[in-house]
Write a protein that holds these residues in place. Structure first.
Motif, PDB file in Angstrom:
ATOM      1  N   UNK A  38       0.836  -1.193   0.000  1.00 56.67           N
ATOM      2  CA  UNK A  38       0.000   0.000   0.000  1.00 56.67           C
ATOM      3  C   UNK A  38       0.874   1.247   0.000  1.00 56.67           C
ATOM      4  N   UNK A  39       0.641   2.206  -0.861  1.00 52.04           N
ATOM      5  CA  UNK A  39      -0.346   2.227  -1.939  1.00 52.04           C
ATOM      6  C   UNK A  39       0.166   1.654  -3.267  1.00 52.04           C
ATOM      7  N   UNK A  40       1.475   1.420  -3.377  1.00 55.02           N
ATOM      8  CA  UNK A  40       2.045   1.049  -4.679  1.00 55.02           C
ATOM      9  C   UNK A  40       1.395  -0.205  -5.258  1.00 55.02           C
ATOM     10  N   UNK A  41       1.260  -1.247  -4.418  1.00 61.05           N
ATOM     11  CA  UNK A  41       0.679  -2.483  -4.912  1.00 61.05           C
ATOM     12  C   UNK A  41      -0.756  -2.309  -5.367  1.00 61.05           C
ATOM     13  N   UNK A  42      -1.498  -1.461  -4.660  1.00 62.76           N
ATOM     14  CA  UNK A  42      -2.892  -1.212  -5.025  1.00 62.76           C
ATOM     15  C   UNK A  42      -3.003  -0.414  -6.317  1.00 62.76           C
ATOM     16  N   UNK A  43      -2.124   0.556  -6.490  1.00 60.81           N
ATOM     17  CA  UNK A  43      -2.119   1.336  -7.732  1.00 60.81           C
ATOM     18  C   UNK A  43      -1.781   0.427  -8.911  1.00 60.81           C
ATOM     19  N   UNK A  44      -0.765  -0.419  -8.735  1.00 58.65           N
ATOM     20  CA  UNK A  44      -0.394  -1.344  -9.804  1.00 58.65           C
ATOM     21  C   UNK A  44      -1.514  -2.345 -10.080  1.00 58.65           C
ATOM     22  N   UNK A  45      -2.200  -2.801  -9.029  1.00 57.83           N
ATOM     23  CA  UNK A  45      -3.309  -3.741  -9.222  1.00 57.83           C
ATOM     24  C   UNK A  45      -4.431  -3.098 -10.033  1.00 57.83           C
ATOM     25  N   UNK A  46      -4.672  -1.812  -9.810  1.00 52.06           N
ATOM     26  CA  UNK A  46      -5.675  -1.101 -10.611  1.00 52.06           C
ATOM     27  C   UNK A  46      -5.251  -1.085 -12.077  1.00 52.06           C
ATOM     28  N   UNK A  47      -3.986  -0.782 -12.325  1.00 53.96           N
ATOM     29  CA  UNK A  47      -3.483  -0.769 -13.700  1.00 53.96           C
ATOM     30  C   UNK A  47      -3.593  -2.153 -14.313  1.00 53.96           C
ATOM     31  N   UNK A  48      -3.207  -3.157 -13.536  1.00 49.97           N
ATOM     32  CA  UNK A  48      -3.251  -4.544 -14.019  1.00 49.97           C
ATOM     33  C   UNK A  48      -4.668  -4.942 -14.428  1.00 49.97           C
ATOM     34  N   UNK A  49      -5.635  -4.588 -13.627  1.00 51.23           N
ATOM     35  CA  UNK A  49      -7.019  -5.007 -13.853  1.00 51.23           C
ATOM     36  C   UNK A  49      -7.711  -4.198 -14.946  1.00 51.23           C
ATOM     37  N   UNK A  50      -7.385  -2.905 -15.035  1.00 48.25           N
ATOM     38  CA  UNK A  50      -8.183  -2.016 -15.870  1.00 48.25           C
ATOM     39  C   UNK A  50      -7.499  -1.478 -17.125  1.00 48.25           C
ATOM     40  N   UNK A  51      -6.165  -1.434 -17.142  1.00 48.95           N
ATOM     41  CA  UNK A  51      -5.487  -0.726 -18.222  1.00 48.95           C
ATOM     42  C   UNK A  51      -4.438  -1.548 -18.965  1.00 48.95           C
ATOM     43  N   UNK A  52      -3.788  -2.481 -18.273  1.00 48.96           N
ATOM     44  CA  UNK A  52      -2.597  -3.128 -18.829  1.00 48.96           C
ATOM     45  C   UNK A  52      -2.902  -3.956 -20.076  1.00 48.96           C
ATOM     46  N   UNK A  53      -3.930  -4.776 -19.999  1.00 47.69           N
ATOM     47  CA  UNK A  53      -4.221  -5.681 -21.111  1.00 47.69           C
ATOM     48  C   UNK A  53      -4.493  -4.900 -22.396  1.00 47.69           C
ATOM     49  N   UNK A  54      -5.269  -3.831 -22.282  1.00 47.94           N
ATOM     50  CA  UNK A  54      -5.583  -3.016 -23.451  1.00 47.94           C
ATOM     51  C   UNK A  54      -4.327  -2.384 -24.042  1.00 47.94           C
ATOM     52  N   UNK A  55      -3.351  -2.108 -23.181  1.00 48.69           N
ATOM     53  CA  UNK A  55      -2.097  -1.504 -23.638  1.00 48.69           C
ATOM     54  C   UNK A  55      -1.097  -2.551 -24.122  1.00 48.69           C
ATOM     55  N   UNK A  56      -1.482  -3.840 -24.102  1.00 47.97           N
ATOM     56  CA  UNK A  56      -0.590  -4.894 -24.557  1.00 47.97           C
ATOM     57  C   UNK A  56       0.478  -5.256 -23.549  1.00 47.97           C
TER      58      UNK A  56
END
Length: 278
Positions: A43-61
């Motif tokens: 916290x907070x880094x892991x939570x911020x990264x988890x948000x990116x992982x769940x919502x943004x990363x896949x779309x960005x490849x």
């Protein structure tokens, strides 16, 4: 006596490595894109990264995988040794000091957020403001090099102590020139500070450890750092030469996106500040 970055590793390495084995599965199953393994404190880094992982990363490849640690040393040694591609948890002064003391070559890639450091006291002690600290009170500070200096500067900002001119973030208890309340300054391992509050009058606690302990920096801190002109924004870091890796550049862009800015503002309600605010 200040504890160096090297010494701080001894008490936390085994625990951190145990969490690494569990945390490395955090990003598994995304199933597409370029794999990128990033270390973080929960916290907070892991939570911020988890948000990116769940919502943004896949779309960005990007196949983002997250490894969690509970100390400040192992994420950098793992990055240097190559078991991580990047990490997120530290500010640039700490990174610079780590490079010097451990002979590593890690570099900041982009600033992401500011976790303001705060002074905390257990509510039953009746301390609602740093001005309520009594003469002879014991105040603990983090014992790693840069966060110790940062904590002392925070205490000095309210006149609780005076420091030698020019010491900045490298201040140590030996640099205290005045101590009107005759406070006892007690350096402790940063992770131990929340657990030690019962035995202290107050403690200067890093943001992530405060949040992990259920403390709200905005509501519970009796003194909180200002974001204005603060040099301690946390950064995405990589090994020198890897900062232009396309995967890391993708993640840097996502971490500074409007979506992540909004997530931080909504999730932490001022307890963590995205870059560009405050």
């Amino acid at each position: 006596m200040r504890t160096s970055v090297t010494a701080a590793a001894a008490g936390t390495l085994v625990l951190a490595l145990g969490l690494t084995a569990c945390g490395s599965d955090s990003g598994s199953g995304s199933g597409s894109g370029d794999k990128l393994v990033v270390g973080a404190t929960p916290t907070p880094a892991g939570e911020v990264l988890a948000y990116v992982q769940k919502n943004l990363a896949k779309k960005a490849g990007l196949d983002l995988q997250i490894t969690e640690f509970t100390d400040y040393v192992t994420p950098n040694t793992a990055l240097q040794e190559g078991s991580l591609d990047a990490n997120l948890y530290q500010h640039t002064p700490y990174l610079t000091d780590f490079n010097t003391s451990k002979k590593t070559d890690l570099v900041p890639v982009t600033e992401v957020y500011l976790p303001p450091m705060g002074v905390y006291a257990k509510k039953p002690k009746g301390i609602a403001d740093v001005a309520d600290l009594t003469a002879g009170a014991t105040v603990a500070v983090p014992n790693d090099t840069t966060n110790e200096g940062r904590a002392l500067q925070l205490l000095a900002s309210k006149g609780l102590i005076g420091l030698k001119k020019g010491v900045g973030g490298t201040a140590t208890p030996e640099d205290i020139t005045s101590n009107p309340k005759k406070l006892t300054i007690k350096p402790l391992d940063p992770a131990q500070l929340p657990r030690s509050l019962d035995d202290l009058d107050a403690a200067v606690i890093n943001n992530n450890y405060a949040l992990d302990a259920g403390l709200s920096p905005k509501k519970d801190a009796i003194l909180l750092e200002s974001a204005k002109g603060n040099p301690y924004n946390n950064v995405l870091a990589a090994k020198k030469g890897d900062e232009d890796d396309p995967r890391i550049k993708k993640l840097a862009k996502l971490l500074t996106s409007p979506e992540v800015k909004k997530f931080i503002e909504d999730e932490y309600q001022g307890s963590v500040l995205p870059v560009g605010t405050g």
